[in-house]
Design an enzyme around this catalytic site. Structure first.
Site, PDB file in Angstrom:
ATOM      1  N   CYS A   2     -12.535  12.179  37.008  1.00  0.00           N
ATOM      2  CA  CYS A   2     -12.923  13.180  37.990  1.00  0.00           C
ATOM      3  C   CYS A   2     -11.903  14.305  38.025  1.00  0.00           C
ATOM      4  O   CYS A   2     -10.781  14.172  37.564  1.00  0.00           O
ATOM      5  CB  CYS A   2     -13.033  12.549  39.372  1.00  0.00           C
ATOM      6  SG  CYS A   2     -14.061  11.088  39.437  1.00  0.00           S
ATOM      7  N   ARG A  27     -13.089  16.721  31.308  1.00  0.00           N
ATOM      8  CA  ARG A  27     -12.735  15.387  31.770  1.00  0.00           C
ATOM      9  C   ARG A  27     -13.946  14.472  31.911  1.00  0.00           C
ATOM     10  O   ARG A  27     -13.803  13.255  32.014  1.00  0.00           O
ATOM     11  CB  ARG A  27     -12.018  15.479  33.127  1.00  0.00           C
ATOM     12  CG  ARG A  27     -10.716  16.224  33.071  1.00  0.00           C
ATOM     13  CD  ARG A  27     -10.154  16.475  34.454  1.00  0.00           C
ATOM     14  NE  ARG A  27      -9.688  15.257  35.086  1.00  0.00           N
ATOM     15  CZ  ARG A  27      -8.447  14.814  35.014  1.00  0.00           C
ATOM     16  NH1 ARG A  27      -7.544  15.471  34.328  1.00  0.00           N
ATOM     17  NH2 ARG A  27      -8.086  13.703  35.624  1.00  0.00           N
ATOM     18  N   TRP A  75     -17.244  11.537  38.363  1.00  0.00           N
ATOM     19  CA  TRP A  75     -17.832  10.576  37.428  1.00  0.00           C
ATOM     20  C   TRP A  75     -18.115   9.326  38.250  1.00  0.00           C
ATOM     21  O   TRP A  75     -17.210   8.714  38.785  1.00  0.00           O
ATOM     22  CB  TRP A  75     -16.868  10.272  36.290  1.00  0.00           C
ATOM     23  CG  TRP A  75     -17.457   9.362  35.244  1.00  0.00           C
ATOM     24  CD1 TRP A  75     -17.647   8.028  35.338  1.00  0.00           C
ATOM     25  CD2 TRP A  75     -17.900   9.731  33.947  1.00  0.00           C
ATOM     26  NE1 TRP A  75     -18.191   7.533  34.188  1.00  0.00           N
ATOM     27  CE2 TRP A  75     -18.357   8.555  33.309  1.00  0.00           C
ATOM     28  CE3 TRP A  75     -17.967  10.939  33.252  1.00  0.00           C
ATOM     29  CZ2 TRP A  75     -18.860   8.563  32.007  1.00  0.00           C
ATOM     30  CZ3 TRP A  75     -18.473  10.933  31.965  1.00  0.00           C
ATOM     31  CH2 TRP A  75     -18.917   9.764  31.352  1.00  0.00           C
ATOM     32  N   ASN A 100      -9.938  11.385  43.579  1.00  0.00           N
ATOM     33  CA  ASN A 100      -9.994  10.789  42.239  1.00  0.00           C
ATOM     34  C   ASN A 100      -9.437   9.380  42.326  1.00  0.00           C
ATOM     35  O   ASN A 100      -8.448   9.151  43.017  1.00  0.00           O
ATOM     36  CB  ASN A 100      -9.140  11.586  41.249  1.00  0.00           C
ATOM     37  CG  ASN A 100      -9.765  12.902  40.866  1.00  0.00           C
ATOM     38  OD1 ASN A 100     -10.887  13.196  41.235  1.00  0.00           O
ATOM     39  ND2 ASN A 100      -9.025  13.702  40.122  1.00  0.00           N
ATOM     40  N   GLY A 101     -10.004   8.453  41.578  1.00  0.00           N
ATOM     41  CA  GLY A 101      -9.476   7.101  41.568  1.00  0.00           C
ATOM     42  C   GLY A 101     -10.430   6.102  42.185  1.00  0.00           C
ATOM     43  O   GLY A 101     -11.615   6.390  42.399  1.00  0.00           O
ATOM     44  N   GLU A 485      -4.451   3.026   8.084  1.00  0.00           N
ATOM     45  CA  GLU A 485      -4.425   4.339   8.729  1.00  0.00           C
ATOM     46  C   GLU A 485      -3.361   5.233   8.095  1.00  0.00           C
ATOM     47  O   GLU A 485      -3.588   6.428   7.888  1.00  0.00           O
ATOM     48  CB  GLU A 485      -4.173   4.178  10.233  1.00  0.00           C
ATOM     49  CG  GLU A 485      -3.943   5.471  10.995  1.00  0.00           C
ATOM     50  CD  GLU A 485      -5.119   6.429  10.993  1.00  0.00           C
ATOM     51  OE1 GLU A 485      -4.934   7.568  11.459  1.00  0.00           O
ATOM     52  OE2 GLU A 485      -6.215   6.071  10.514  1.00  0.00           O
ATOM     53  N   LYS A 489      -4.097   8.794   6.266  1.00  0.00           N
ATOM     54  CA  LYS A 489      -3.464  10.051   6.656  1.00  0.00           C
ATOM     55  C   LYS A 489      -2.868  10.750   5.436  1.00  0.00           C
ATOM     56  O   LYS A 489      -2.980  11.961   5.283  1.00  0.00           O
ATOM     57  CB  LYS A 489      -2.361   9.795   7.689  1.00  0.00           C
ATOM     58  CG  LYS A 489      -2.864   9.527   9.079  1.00  0.00           C
ATOM     59  CD  LYS A 489      -3.499  10.787   9.685  1.00  0.00           C
ATOM     60  CE  LYS A 489      -4.510  10.411  10.743  1.00  0.00           C
ATOM     61  NZ  LYS A 489      -5.774   9.874  10.231  1.00  0.00           N
ATOM     62  N   GLU A 492      -5.689  12.175   3.349  1.00  0.00           N
ATOM     63  CA  GLU A 492      -6.401  13.293   3.986  1.00  0.00           C
ATOM     64  C   GLU A 492      -5.674  14.623   3.820  1.00  0.00           C
ATOM     65  O   GLU A 492      -6.309  15.643   3.541  1.00  0.00           O
ATOM     66  CB  GLU A 492      -6.576  13.008   5.480  1.00  0.00           C
ATOM     67  CG  GLU A 492      -7.658  12.008   5.819  1.00  0.00           C
ATOM     68  CD  GLU A 492      -7.761  11.793   7.319  1.00  0.00           C
ATOM     69  OE1 GLU A 492      -8.890  11.856   7.841  1.00  0.00           O
ATOM     70  OE2 GLU A 492      -6.720  11.571   7.971  1.00  0.00           O
ATOM     71  N   HIS A 508      -2.962 -10.592  -5.834  1.00  0.00           N
ATOM     72  CA  HIS A 508      -4.388 -10.658  -6.215  1.00  0.00           C
ATOM     73  C   HIS A 508      -4.891  -9.320  -6.759  1.00  0.00           C
ATOM     74  O   HIS A 508      -6.042  -8.938  -6.530  1.00  0.00           O
ATOM     75  CB  HIS A 508      -5.213 -11.102  -5.012  1.00  0.00           C
ATOM     76  CG  HIS A 508      -4.838 -12.462  -4.506  1.00  0.00           C
ATOM     77  ND1 HIS A 508      -5.334 -13.623  -5.057  1.00  0.00           N
ATOM     78  CD2 HIS A 508      -3.990 -12.850  -3.530  1.00  0.00           C
ATOM     79  CE1 HIS A 508      -4.830 -14.672  -4.438  1.00  0.00           C
ATOM     80  NE2 HIS A 508      -4.006 -14.227  -3.496  1.00  0.00           N
ATOM     81  N   LYS A 607     -13.819  17.964  11.156  1.00  0.00           N
ATOM     82  CA  LYS A 607     -13.292  17.227  12.306  1.00  0.00           C
ATOM     83  C   LYS A 607     -14.296  16.210  12.813  1.00  0.00           C
ATOM     84  O   LYS A 607     -13.951  15.079  13.135  1.00  0.00           O
ATOM     85  CB  LYS A 607     -12.915  18.207  13.426  1.00  0.00           C
ATOM     86  CG  LYS A 607     -12.242  17.537  14.632  1.00  0.00           C
ATOM     87  CD  LYS A 607     -10.930  16.894  14.231  1.00  0.00           C
ATOM     88  CE  LYS A 607     -10.238  16.231  15.383  1.00  0.00           C
ATOM     89  NZ  LYS A 607      -9.078  15.433  14.959  1.00  0.00           N
TER      90      LYS A 607
END
Length: 612
Positions: A2, A27, A75, A100-101, A485, A489, A492, A508, A607
């Site tokens: 929120c 948000r 939200w 909020n919360g 990962e 990177k 990429e 192996h 992206k």
């Protein structure tokens, strides 16, 4: 998720509130509203289900104006996303509150309200409003009323309160959810994110945990939870083009790597209370769905898929339930056996990844009763995945401009760790163990900050890759997906052909690739697999492989002719993936800079992959 905006001024604040809400749309929200007090001490409220633009049109039609007001994007957690449940909430046409919360004990507080207080919504927030109204009637002191009420609240919250009988004052408070005060000349502002105040303030005070502030046109007083007046530092922040500006960094990717501690703090904000996960932050149906979950299927592509591979270790170890991880582009093209009571989780930075969307659509079209709910872990609130999932965990990484994902990946890991803890609660994970893991997670931003201090050393290591065309990454356990990962990177952005394997698989096949021209990056935390990993290291060393070992002092792995050691800070084994990915991001970045490639826009890549 929120958003809060508020203003006390000598001018009409409605345009400021509306502009602020627009800036907080990133948000995620499902309704919006604002409330102002005009110079006749009349309170006016406009709320709408849907977009801020709908609210803006309603405000224009009604001609709402005033010099003090609060606004909110919501939200839904408690109560459906209806206009009636939208903020601000008003009690007895006097007190208005935005929040909020989550207030965990709101039902208990609601039951204790006087009989003459009638609530009209399903929210926890309206209870706060009613409690403040009851207190402010006693002595007409809004500050004291808020101070008294917040001592009764359990959970995470940021609130802003106005009283039409005190039309030049606003009181705000925060516990667990962010809140910032913007300083003006003859006016003050508040928001959950300084970006909301882009046009009106460049000086800010970030309220600290349990702060309460009383704000007027020309005065600001801040108190701690005990009522003692405190001083907070004033920060100057230039907001003109924060997202689209690289600042002091050479590339967006570099900026985004260094933004990860704050991105993780933002992801955690408002989602933890007293060492426990606030489950409604996943959505209204979260507890009901989690109660039934006996199996989890994670579906994603690329970097998000690797986040899922890490999360499988957490879900099975913490929650004690089985978990499978699927590549989205393969998932939809094979016959599947689904375990009963399966939670289907999609992971995507953009929420628009075509294969992942198609996988979600497939399981919905099948109407397979084994799936008890869908959850999206995503960085974009209005994306297709978010809109089509029962539950959502937004990562709050902020916009990520570099094509190679960095902060989106680590915040995905944080979100998935929170999911593991939430599911673990059903499997009798002791509350003290859960609290310990939460505390360790909350400390991770500081640990990552320490890892980032190794940047210059990693920059020197990157020289090993300047003239290389291939590289190998090794890891074991939850660090194997991080090796994947790291290899991705490097591929990429530097165009070096990198591959990753579980270290135990060296014999192996991959060992055939090892020679003096092949850099081999090894992730070696001091965990239960370190002895076996040392054997794998010897296998490479004995074949003249060029080893770069990322490890801690406690492993006692020493450099030698073929071995370069990067010593990193200690980190708890459970959360090592979050920290050990940082050196790999920096290594790929500096290698790409040395190679002279387009770091932020590597060739052939986009992206968001919105086609199959």
């Amino acid at each position: 998720m929120c958003g809060i905006v508020g203003a006390v001024s000598q001018r009409n604040v409605v345009p400021i509130l509306i502009d602020g809400l627009h800036r907080l749309e990133y948000r995620g929200y499902d309704s919006a509203g604002l409330c102002i007090v005009n110079d006749q001490q009349q309170i006016s409220r406009v709320r709408r289900s849907g977009k801020v633009k709908v609210l803006e049109n309603g405000v224009k039609e009604l001609g709402v104006k005033g010099d003090i007001g609060v606004a909110h994007t919501r939200w839904a957690t408690h109560g459906a996303p209806t206009e009636n449940n939208a903020h601000p909430h008003i009690c007895k046409d006097r007190i208005a509150v935005v929040h909020n919360g989550i207030i965990e004990n709101y039902l208990e507080l609601r039951a204790g309200l006087p009989r003459n207080i009638e609530l009209s919504s399903d929210t926890d927030t309206e209870v706060i409003c009613a409690l403040i109204y009851v207190e402010v009637q006693k002595n007409n002191n809004l500050l004291q009323a808020v101070q008294k009420v917040i001592r009764r609240l359990e959970g995470a919250y940021a609130i802003a309160v106005i009283d039409k009988l005190a039309p030049q004052k606003m009181v705000v408070a925060r516990v667990g959810s962010p809140l910032v005060v913007g300083l003006g000349i003859g006016e003050h502002f508040i928001a959950s994110d300084p970006l909301a105040l882009h046009k009106v303030a460049q000086e800010f005070i970030y309220l600290e945990e349990q702060d309460v502030a009383e704000i007027s046109i020309d005065d600001l007083n801040i108190y701690d939870f005990s009522g003692n007046k405190v001083l907070r530092e004033i920060h100057t922040r230039r907001l003109e083009s924060e997202v689209a500006d690289k600042g002091n960094y050479r590339h967006f990717m570099q900026k985004e790597i260094f933004a990860q501690p704050e991105a993780i703090r933002s992801t955690l904000s408002g989602r933890i209370s007293h060492g426990q996960i606030l489950e409604p932050t996943f959505g209204q149906k979260a507890s009901k769905i989690f109660d039934k979950t006996e199996h989890v299927t994670l579906v994603a592509c690329g970097t998000s898929y690797y986040a899922g591979l890490v999360a499988r270790n957490w879900i099975e170890e913490i929650a004690g339930i089985s978990c499978t991880v699927e590549v989205a582009s393969e998932f939809r093209y094979r016959k599947r056996i689904v375990n009963s009571n399966t939670l289907f989780v999609t992971i995507s930075q953009s929420g628009e990844t075509a294969d992942t969307i198609a996988a979600l659509a497939d399981i919905k079209n099948e109407q397979n009763q084994a799936y008890i709910g869908t959850l999206s872990v995503c960085n974009v609130p209005e994306s297709t995945l978010v809109r089509n999932s029962d539950l959502v965990m937004l990562t709050h990484a902020g916009p990520e401009i570099g094509v190679a994902s960095t902060k989106a990946f680590t915040t995905q890991l944080v979100a998935l760790f929170l999911l593991s803890l939430a599911l673990g609660r059903r499997q009798n994970v002791p509350s003290d163990r859960s609290a310990e893991l939460v505390a360790q997670l909350q400390h991770i931003p500081s640990v990552i900050q320490e890892f980032l201090l190794l940047d210059e050393k990693i920059k020197k290591l990157a020289a090993h890759f300047a003239d290389k065309s291939s590289a190998l990454f090794l890891g074991r356990g939850a660090l194997y997906p991080i090796a994947l990962e790291g290899a991705l990177k490097l591929k990429e952005i530097s165009y070096i052909n990198a591959a990753a394997y579980p270290a135990g698989e060296l014999k192996h096949g991959p060992l055939a690739l090892v020679d003096k021209n092949m850099p081999v990056v090894v992730l070696a935390p001091n965990d239960h697999l370190i002895t076996k990993l040392k054997s794998n290291i010897k296998e490479v060393d004995s074949r003249d492989g060029q080893l770069i070992i990322i490890t801690t002092k406690s492993t006692q792995i020493m450099p030698s002719n073929n071995v370069v050691v990067l010593q990193v800070p200690e980190v708890v084994n459970m959360l090592a993936p979050l920290a050990y990915v940082i050196p790999l991001q920096l290594l790929a970045y500096h290698a790409a800079v040395l190679k002279g490639t387009d770091v932020d826009q590597p060739r052939n890549l986009a992206k968001s992959v919105t086609v199959e």
